[in-house]
Design an enzyme around this catalytic site. Structure first.
Site, PDB file in Angstrom:
ATOM      1  N   HIS A   1       0.711  -1.039   0.112  1.00  0.00           N
ATOM      2  CA  HIS A   1      -0.297   0.046   0.281  1.00  0.00           C
ATOM      3  C   HIS A   1       1.432   0.937   0.223  1.00  0.00           C
ATOM      4  CE1 HIS A   1      -2.824   2.574   0.856  1.00  0.00           C
ATOM      5  NE2 HIS A   1      -4.095   1.670   1.447  1.00  0.00           N
TER       6      HIS A   1
ATOM      7  N   GLU B   1      -0.963   0.959  -5.376  1.00  0.00           N
ATOM      8  CA  GLU B   1      -0.739   0.462  -4.914  1.00  0.00           C
ATOM      9  C   GLU B   1      -0.658  -1.367  -6.048  1.00  0.00           C
ATOM     10  OE1 GLU B   1      -3.543  -0.131  -1.982  1.00  0.00           O
ATOM     11  OE2 GLU B   1      -3.589   2.121  -1.853  1.00  0.00           O
TER      12      GLU B   1
END
Length: 299
Positions: free
Chosen positions: A174, A274
């Site tokens: 992320h 991400e």
């Protein structure tokens, strides 16, 4: 410092242990961090979550964004850097489970440190199952993250299923990338890809045409993406490469005001790109099997 960690770190003077209070302020003991000062790049890593907070290639700029309001507290995910979202990605409130899994808020152990022949520094961290994780995800496992810091940053993740049943699994690196102004960002490497537009009602599937420019609330899950994307911004560019199949692009825009650890004035300094395997690309790790994923970042 635990004896085994002290012994490991003593072999590599370029790696030192400190508290988040030393670098980022705050009260209390904070969280333990590793500072890595290599010949070709530097990085800061939180042991909680095996969470990379900073990466600066030699002679370059900071590639990662860390919220000025980030909270460094036991069991609380840190806003910014590269959280590891797994063993599931997304929110599952109907099941009473924490958003994005438990790996990013768990304490990982350093199992290996190494100075490579080219001067890059490698750190390997592990997370093993416990009674607490079994209550959330009923599988025996070993998660391993090998982090290599040089002019390029590489992350190699392995997930070993030690249980006797298949384990449903999804994840994302992320990554919050630091940019001068998100409104000036253009992301290439997604042209022609279908994406799930999570910012619209019904989450319709749409087609990306050309480079992606982030001009408003953006929450998109791109499917079957090429290995490489490039984030172009006012100060240069960032290359992202991964063998995973998804790319999630996110910026909350004015919604940042509702996030205590972000704040309304800070959304313009980052974009999340991400890489991972989630949604259509979630996997099942067979009993005794291993899932692997990697990602690398460079200017």
């Amino acid at each position: 410092m635990q004896a085994s960690l002290a012994t490991l770190l003593a072999t590599i003077p370029e790696i030192s242990l400190c508290s988040s209070v030393d670098l980022y302020g705050g009260t209390g003991p904070g969280l333990p961090l590793l500072q890595i000062q290599g010949e070709s790049g530097s990085a800061t890593l939180a042991l909680q979550g095996a969470h990379l907070l900073s990466f600066v290639p030699k002679g370059g700029r900071e590639l990662l964004w860390l919220s000025p309001k980030a909270v460094f507290a036991a069991g609380k995910a840190i806003r910014g850097g590269i959280p590891l979202c797994m063993p599931w990605f997304g929110r599952r409130p109907e099941e009473g489970l924490p958003a994005h899994g438990f790996a990013r808020s768990s304490n990982w152990d350093v199992s290996e440190v190494e100075m490579l022949s080219n001067g890059d520094i490698k750190v390997v961290l592990e997370l093993h199952d416990s009674a607490a994780t079994q209550a959330l995800w009923p599988h025996g496992f070993v998660f391993r993250l090998a982090l290599t810091v040089g002019r390029e940053l590489s992350l190699d993740l392995s997930v070993e299923n030690l249980s006797g049943a298949a384990a449903p699994f999804s994840h994302a690196f992320h990554t919050y990338f630091a940019v001068p102004d998100v409104k000036e960002v253009a992301i290439s490497g997604l042209d022609g890809c279908t994406y799930i537009n999570s910012s619209l009602e019904g989450k319709p599937r749409q087609l990306q045409v050309g480079d992606l420019q982030v001009q408003a609330l953006t929450d998109r899950v791109y499917l079957n993406v090429p290995a490489e994307q490039i984030i172009k911004h006012g100060a240069g560019q960032i290359k992202v490469s991964s063998d995973t199949h998804c790319a999630i692009v996110w910026n909350p825009w004015e919604g940042a005001a509702k996030m205590a650890d972000m704040g309304q004035d800070n959304y313009s300094g980052f974009v999340c790109l991400e890489r991972g395997d989630a949604f259509d690309h979630a996997v099942s790790v067979v009993a005794g099997g291993v899932y692997r994923a990697c990602m690398s970042l460079s200017e």
